[in-house]
Design a protein around this motif. Structure first.
Motif, PDB file in Angstrom:
ATOM      1  N   VAL A 275      -6.380   4.324   7.348  1.00  0.00           N
ATOM      2  CA  VAL A 275      -5.761   5.068   8.439  1.00  0.00           C
ATOM      3  C   VAL A 275      -5.153   4.052   9.396  1.00  0.00           C
ATOM      4  O   VAL A 275      -5.876   3.253  10.013  1.00  0.00           O
ATOM      5  N   LEU A 276      -3.851   4.062   9.525  1.00  0.00           N
ATOM      6  CA  LEU A 276      -3.142   3.104  10.365  1.00  0.00           C
ATOM      7  C   LEU A 276      -3.281   3.519  11.831  1.00  0.00           C
ATOM      8  O   LEU A 276      -3.012   4.672  12.193  1.00  0.00           O
ATOM      9  N   LEU A 277      -3.738   2.581  12.673  1.00  0.00           N
ATOM     10  CA  LEU A 277      -3.917   2.874  14.096  1.00  0.00           C
ATOM     11  C   LEU A 277      -2.654   2.652  14.898  1.00  0.00           C
ATOM     12  O   LEU A 277      -2.536   3.169  16.020  1.00  0.00           O
ATOM     13  N   ASN A 278      -1.704   1.880  14.400  1.00  0.00           N
ATOM     14  CA  ASN A 278      -0.450   1.648  15.123  1.00  0.00           C
ATOM     15  C   ASN A 278       0.250   2.975  15.356  1.00  0.00           C
ATOM     16  O   ASN A 278       0.502   3.737  14.409  1.00  0.00           O
ATOM     17  N   ALA A 279       0.562   3.266  16.639  1.00  0.00           N
ATOM     18  CA  ALA A 279       1.277   4.487  17.039  1.00  0.00           C
ATOM     19  C   ALA A 279       0.540   5.745  16.600  1.00  0.00           C
ATOM     20  O   ALA A 279       1.155   6.805  16.450  1.00  0.00           O
ATOM     21  N   ASN A 280      -0.767   5.647  16.418  1.00  0.00           N
ATOM     22  CA  ASN A 280      -1.568   6.810  16.022  1.00  0.00           C
ATOM     23  C   ASN A 280      -2.052   7.496  17.301  1.00  0.00           C
ATOM     24  O   ASN A 280      -3.185   7.330  17.755  1.00  0.00           O
ATOM     25  N   PHE A 281      -1.160   8.291  17.904  1.00  0.00           N
ATOM     26  CA  PHE A 281      -1.461   8.906  19.184  1.00  0.00           C
ATOM     27  C   PHE A 281      -2.561   9.955  19.063  1.00  0.00           C
ATOM     28  O   PHE A 281      -3.335  10.171  19.998  1.00  0.00           O
ATOM     29  N   LYS A 282      -2.627  10.609  17.928  1.00  0.00           N
ATOM     30  CA  LYS A 282      -3.669  11.608  17.742  1.00  0.00           C
ATOM     31  C   LYS A 282      -5.044  10.977  17.846  1.00  0.00           C
ATOM     32  O   LYS A 282      -5.981  11.553  18.412  1.00  0.00           O
ATOM     33  N   PHE A 283      -5.156   9.744  17.329  1.00  0.00           N
ATOM     34  CA  PHE A 283      -6.438   9.041  17.340  1.00  0.00           C
ATOM     35  C   PHE A 283      -6.902   8.797  18.776  1.00  0.00           C
ATOM     36  O   PHE A 283      -8.020   9.145  19.161  1.00  0.00           O
ATOM     37  N   VAL A 284      -6.042   8.182  19.633  1.00  0.00           N
ATOM     38  CA  VAL A 284      -6.450   7.852  21.006  1.00  0.00           C
ATOM     39  C   VAL A 284      -6.528   9.096  21.870  1.00  0.00           C
ATOM     40  O   VAL A 284      -7.370   9.184  22.778  1.00  0.00           O
ATOM     41  N   ASP A 285      -5.673  10.100  21.608  1.00  0.00           N
ATOM     42  CA  ASP A 285      -5.738  11.313  22.417  1.00  0.00           C
ATOM     43  C   ASP A 285      -7.022  12.086  22.144  1.00  0.00           C
ATOM     44  O   ASP A 285      -7.599  12.706  23.046  1.00  0.00           O
ATOM     45  N   THR A 286      -7.456  12.041  20.878  1.00  0.00           N
ATOM     46  CA  THR A 286      -8.722  12.710  20.550  1.00  0.00           C
ATOM     47  C   THR A 286      -9.885  12.071  21.308  1.00  0.00           C
ATOM     48  O   THR A 286     -10.740  12.767  21.885  1.00  0.00           O
TER      49      THR A 286
ATOM     50  N   GLN B  23       0.816  -1.201   0.000  1.00  0.00           N
ATOM     51  CA  GLN B  23       0.000   0.000   0.000  1.00  0.00           C
ATOM     52  C   GLN B  23       0.855   1.258   0.000  1.00  0.00           C
ATOM     53  O   GLN B  23       0.540   2.235  -0.690  1.00  0.00           O
ATOM     54  N   SER B  24       1.908   1.237   0.773  1.00  0.00           N
ATOM     55  CA  SER B  24       2.797   2.407   0.836  1.00  0.00           C
ATOM     56  C   SER B  24       4.145   1.953   1.363  1.00  0.00           C
ATOM     57  O   SER B  24       4.210   1.405   2.472  1.00  0.00           O
ATOM     58  N   PRO B  25       5.208   2.148   0.595  1.00  0.00           N
ATOM     59  CA  PRO B  25       6.542   1.719   1.044  1.00  0.00           C
ATOM     60  C   PRO B  25       6.885   2.387   2.376  1.00  0.00           C
ATOM     61  O   PRO B  25       6.668   3.575   2.570  1.00  0.00           O
ATOM     62  N   GLY B  26       7.423   1.587   3.266  1.00  0.00           N
ATOM     63  CA  GLY B  26       7.842   2.096   4.569  1.00  0.00           C
ATOM     64  C   GLY B  26       6.826   1.924   5.666  1.00  0.00           C
ATOM     65  O   GLY B  26       7.148   2.117   6.849  1.00  0.00           O
ATOM     66  N   LEU B  27       5.569   1.549   5.337  1.00  0.00           N
ATOM     67  CA  LEU B  27       4.563   1.363   6.392  1.00  0.00           C
ATOM     68  C   LEU B  27       4.902   0.185   7.299  1.00  0.00           C
ATOM     69  O   LEU B  27       4.673   0.235   8.511  1.00  0.00           O
ATOM     70  N   ALA B  28       5.429  -0.884   6.695  1.00  0.00           N
ATOM     71  CA  ALA B  28       5.771  -2.061   7.504  1.00  0.00           C
ATOM     72  C   ALA B  28       6.821  -1.717   8.534  1.00  0.00           C
ATOM     73  O   ALA B  28       6.751  -2.159   9.690  1.00  0.00           O
ATOM     74  N   LYS B  29       7.813  -0.930   8.149  1.00  0.00           N
ATOM     75  CA  LYS B  29       8.853  -0.537   9.092  1.00  0.00           C
ATOM     76  C   LYS B  29       8.288   0.369  10.175  1.00  0.00           C
ATOM     77  O   LYS B  29       8.692   0.325  11.333  1.00  0.00           O
ATOM     78  N   GLN B  30       7.282   1.158   9.810  1.00  0.00           N
ATOM     79  CA  GLN B  30       6.690   2.111  10.743  1.00  0.00           C
ATOM     80  C   GLN B  30       5.924   1.413  11.866  1.00  0.00           C
ATOM     81  O   GLN B  30       5.925   1.877  13.010  1.00  0.00           O
TER      82      GLN B  30
ATOM     83  N   GLY C 143      -0.349  -4.496  11.079  1.00  0.00           N
ATOM     84  CA  GLY C 143      -0.954  -3.188  11.256  1.00  0.00           C
ATOM     85  C   GLY C 143      -2.466  -3.301  11.322  1.00  0.00           C
ATOM     86  O   GLY C 143      -3.078  -4.062  10.580  1.00  0.00           O
ATOM     87  N   MET C 144      -3.083  -2.501  12.240  1.00  0.00           N
ATOM     88  CA  MET C 144      -4.538  -2.416  12.331  1.00  0.00           C
ATOM     89  C   MET C 144      -4.967  -1.166  11.572  1.00  0.00           C
ATOM     90  O   MET C 144      -4.525  -0.058  11.890  1.00  0.00           O
TER      91      MET C 144
ATOM     92  N   VAL D 280      -5.908   1.214  22.059  1.00  0.00           N
ATOM     93  CA  VAL D 280      -6.321   0.276  21.026  1.00  0.00           C
ATOM     94  C   VAL D 280      -5.316  -0.867  21.027  1.00  0.00           C
ATOM     95  O   VAL D 280      -4.099  -0.634  20.972  1.00  0.00           O
ATOM     96  N   PHE D 281      -5.838  -2.102  21.130  1.00  0.00           N
ATOM     97  CA  PHE D 281      -5.002  -3.301  21.162  1.00  0.00           C
ATOM     98  C   PHE D 281      -5.089  -4.015  19.823  1.00  0.00           C
ATOM     99  O   PHE D 281      -6.176  -4.115  19.230  1.00  0.00           O
ATOM    100  N   LEU D 282      -3.960  -4.512  19.362  1.00  0.00           N
ATOM    101  CA  LEU D 282      -3.926  -5.500  18.286  1.00  0.00           C
ATOM    102  C   LEU D 282      -3.677  -6.836  18.959  1.00  0.00           C
ATOM    103  O   LEU D 282      -2.589  -7.046  19.514  1.00  0.00           O
ATOM    104  N   ASN D 283      -4.685  -7.696  18.912  1.00  0.00           N
ATOM    105  CA  ASN D 283      -4.671  -8.896  19.738  1.00  0.00           C
ATOM    106  C   ASN D 283      -4.573  -8.439  21.194  1.00  0.00           C
ATOM    107  O   ASN D 283      -5.461  -7.754  21.672  1.00  0.00           O
ATOM    108  N   ASP D 284      -3.495  -8.767  21.949  1.00  0.00           N
ATOM    109  CA  ASP D 284      -3.379  -8.311  23.330  1.00  0.00           C
ATOM    110  C   ASP D 284      -2.247  -7.306  23.509  1.00  0.00           C
ATOM    111  O   ASP D 284      -1.809  -7.048  24.632  1.00  0.00           O
ATOM    112  N   VAL D 285      -1.770  -6.690  22.393  1.00  0.00           N
ATOM    113  CA  VAL D 285      -0.629  -5.774  22.431  1.00  0.00           C
ATOM    114  C   VAL D 285      -1.140  -4.348  22.251  1.00  0.00           C
ATOM    115  O   VAL D 285      -1.958  -4.059  21.365  1.00  0.00           O
ATOM    116  N   ARG D 286      -0.642  -3.432  23.087  1.00  0.00           N
ATOM    117  CA  ARG D 286      -1.011  -2.024  22.961  1.00  0.00           C
ATOM    118  C   ARG D 286      -0.244  -1.427  21.776  1.00  0.00           C
ATOM    119  O   ARG D 286       0.984  -1.262  21.826  1.00  0.00           O
ATOM    120  N   ILE D 287      -1.004  -1.076  20.707  1.00  0.00           N
ATOM    121  CA  ILE D 287      -0.349  -0.512  19.525  1.00  0.00           C
ATOM    122  C   ILE D 287      -0.502   0.999  19.488  1.00  0.00           C
ATOM    123  O   ILE D 287       0.268   1.683  18.801  1.00  0.00           O
TER     124      ILE D 287
END
Length: 711
Positions: free
Chosen positions: A216-227, A163-170, A192-193, A248-255
């Motif tokens: 919209v990637l939720l991993n490390a999306n602090f703006k999303f949870v802070d909002t 979908q976008s180069p570099g997203l996997a590393k992100q 990624g969720m 927001v958890f992916l499985n049981d991990v806080r992403i």
């Protein structure tokens, strides 16, 4: 150990302590119970309110979560339905379309934004860019059919790079060991969720010509949870010092989360506790309760996140720190406890002061009572209290004065009475001695008269019966002699039966003689001889064979006696016949068993036992079964003399007959015979028949033990 008992004794022995206990008991018992209930109810109610709040917070977070998804979808809709985008798409101006997509991706915060054709392939690729397809999912199929769709989808690392180069590393996130989490060997979360919005683009005829695909990637999306957090936990919504968090958890991990791991670091890569994971991810249920979050306890609410395939792929969490709320609760409870203690102290002081006005006059009265009991003269004196206790104390002094005066009078009368009593007592002692002697003589005389009366009646009856029976037996015996003489040799085939008849006629005469002896004990019968009791038992069985025609039963023999005894064999045979006949009468109509056994009786003699499994003897009848004319049989079945005669015969030789019976199970008669007879006076033996039956001391233990063996 004895201190509590001493306290109880002190309370029981003192009115002061009783009054204090009665006064203080409600205070010291009811108020602590009320306090405990208040604390329990307050804590329960407070936590219930906290759980209700966090459940509401989760509902608000969920609504915002879905609203943000709808916002992303609406953003794509506005672009898809704009005139500029539609004109550029109709003119197939790829540069314009790509520029509009890039601007929207930047302004709306999409992680990627593509335009897909009806075949699912990307449109307007850059020069030299390889042909790529959109990420396949059920949502894409729905959008290609003309329906907008926004869902949560999980992208692998390869799908992210497509979908976008570099997203996997992100999104690559190392996992951090977390207390209370379920053990795992996974070290890195690379998926990624994605909030994936798909909006169909239609031409003027309403046909789908393309699909806008934005994620919209939720991993490390602090703006999303802070909002979401700012919407849920606004100013003043929590106690001072508490913090509200959304994760927001992916499985049981806080992403993505705003839960702190350290003061300046978010808890990314930490994992949820195992009990929460089990209930939410494994069982698909909400969690509304306390939960251990990273390094502290939070009032927490979790619910599963469902992806486009209907699977539970993660969790949405809302919660706040428990300790400030808990501290506030304990502060309130502390104030409540202090108020209760102050109230208890005030009530106790007031109750004790009131109790003193009651027990002080009573203690003074008790002191006067003790002094009076010890012979001292003491009075209460004037009591200022005008209540019932005060009046009672004043009247108590008047009563003591009157009592003292009456005691002086009573003492004078007692002195006079004592002199008269001494004189009368001496006279009564002399009369009493004479009366006791007279009563004893009357009792002995009465017992002798009763026994004599019974024996006289028995003698008269027996003499008449003997006369009536002896005449027919004499005729029978004479006719038998005449019959044998007339038949001569022709009588040889039945000689045995004739001899048996003659023998039984003589036995009848012996029985009549024994009955006469019972009635006239001064007459002496046949002298005893040394016999084998086993032979007597065998001969007795031959005499009672006819009883099997009346009732079917089984006879069991166990003849073990080896010691000879000295006794009249005919009398012993008469005893055994009586016992055997009684045993047959006691049997039921079927399955009857009669056991005859003989054993040596220590070094004294032998014992013969006759046992049946019949109806048994009633307990109140056992004491009278050896009395003359006592019978429990129906009219015509017996006279009541069998056991009485048998008892007298055995007692005459110093032996005994004992009985043991269980009603409904059978009876056991034991005949105890001495090896050398200890002859007893006939009158003594007869008198014993009118006394309650008891086992002889030397026979008691043997009869119990050996009766089990014979049975």
């Amino acid at each position: 150990m004895n201190r509590p008992f001493r306290i109880i004794e002190a309370i029981r022995g003192s009115l002061r302590y009783k009054l204090l206990v009665l006064v203080l008991f409600p205070i010291l018992l009811i108020m602590p119970i009320a306090l405990g209930l208040a604390i329990y109810w307050g804590s329960q109610f407070s936590y219930e309110q906290l759980f209700i709040k966090v459940n509401t917070d989760l509902s608000v977070a969920e609504d915002n979560f879905h609203r943000l998804q709808e916002d992303y979808l609406n953003t794509l809709g506005r672009l898809a339905e704009s005139y500029a985008f539609y004109t550029a798409l109709e003119s197939k101006s790829g540069l314009v379309v790509n520029a509009q997509l890039a601007e929207l991706q930047r302004s709306a915060g999409f992680s990627y934004l593509h335009l897909l054709g009806v075949d699912g392939k990307r449109l307007f690729l850059s020069y030299g860019e390889a042909e790529k397809r959109g990420h396949s999912s059920p949502s894409l199929l729905v959008a290609l059919q003309g329906h907008p769709r926004v869902e949560i989808e999980i992208f692998s690392a390869e799908a992210l790079d497509e979908q976008s180069p570099g997203l996997a590393k992100q999104v690559e996130l190392p996992l951090i060991d977390t207390p209370r989490a379920r053990p795992t060997v996974q070290r890195i979360e690379g998926r990624g969720m994605m909030i994936r919005a798909l909006y169909p683009v239609k031409n003027s005829r309403g046909q789908v010509v393309a699909v806008l695909d934005g994620g919209v990637l939720l991993n490390a999306n602090f703006k999303f949870v802070d909002t979401i957090r700012d919407l849920v936990y606004g100013p003043g919504s929590l106690p001072k010092g508490s913090i509200g968090t959304v994760t927001v958890f992916l499985n049981d991990v806080r992403i993505t989360t705003n839960v702190p791991r350290t003061p300046n670091q978010r808890a990314l890569g930490t994992r949820v506790s195992d009990e929460v994971r089990t209930q939410v991810l494994d069982d698909g249920e909400k969690w509304i309760d306390r939960a251990f979050v990273v390094n502290d306890w939070y009032i927490s609410a979790y619910q599963p996140i469902i992806d486009v395939n209907g699977e539970r792929v993660g969790m949405l969490y809302a919660g706040f720190l428990e300790s400030p709320s808990r501290n506030a609760l304990w502060q309130a409870l502390g104030v409540l406890i202090l108020l209760f203690l102050a109230l208890m102290l005030f009530s106790s002081i007031l109750s004790i002061s009131g109790a003193k006005s009651i027990f002080k006059p009573l203690e003074m009265m008790m002191a006067v009572v003790r002094a009076t009991r010890e012979g001292y003269t003491k009075r209460i004196g004037k009591i200022s209290s005008m209540d019932e206790i005060g009046v009672l104390a004043n009247e108590f002094d008047l009563l003591l004065d009157l009592l003292q005066e009456r005691n002086l009078q009573v003492q004078q009368w007692a002195d006079q009475l004592e002199e008269k009593v001494d004189e009368r007592t001496a006279e009564l002692k002399l009369k009493n001695q004479k009366l006791v002697t007279t009563i004893q003589i009357l009792r002995e005389t009465r017992a002798q008269l009763i026994a004599a009366e019974k024996l006289a009646a028995l003698g008269e009856l027996t003499a008449g019966m003997a006369h009536e029976i002896n005449n027919p037996t004499a005729v029978m015996l004479g006719n038998l002699d005449l019959l044998v003489e007339e038949l001569g040799d022709n009588a040889t085939p039945v000689k045995g039966e004739i001899d048996l008849i003659i023998e039984q006629i003589f036995r009848i005469k012996d029985i009549i003689n024994n009955l006469l002896q019972y009635a006239r004990p001064d007459e002496i019968t046949e002298t005893p001889s040394v016999i084998d009791v086993n032979e007597v038992v065998q001969h007795t069985l031959a005499l009672v064979r006819y009883l099997r025609k009346q009732k079917q039963f089984e006879i069991r023999l166990d003849l073990n006696a080896a010691r000879p005894v000295k006794i009249n064999p005919h009398e012993l045979q008469q005893v055994l016949v009586n016992l055997f006949v009684n045993a047959v009468h006691a049997l039921d109509s079927s399955a009857g068993i009669i056991s005859l056994s003989t054993d040596d009786w220590d070094e004294k003699g032998v014992v013969i036992r006759v046992e049946d499994n019949g109806m048994g003897i009633e307990e109140e009848q056992i004491e009278m079964i050896f009395n003359p004319f006592h019978t429990s049989k129906r009219v015509g079945e017996g006279t009541g003399l069998g056991l009485s005669v048998s008892y007298g015969l055995i007692k005459k030789y110093g032996g005994d007959i004992t009985v043991r019976s269980d009603q409904g199970q059978g009876s056991l008669f034991s005949v105890w015979i001495l090896q050398e007879p200890d002859l007893m006076e006939e009158e003594t033996a007869l008198m014993e028949q009118f006394q309650p039956t008891e086992q002889p001391p030397e026979a008691a233990s043997s009869s119990v033990g050996q009766s089990k063996q014979s049975a």
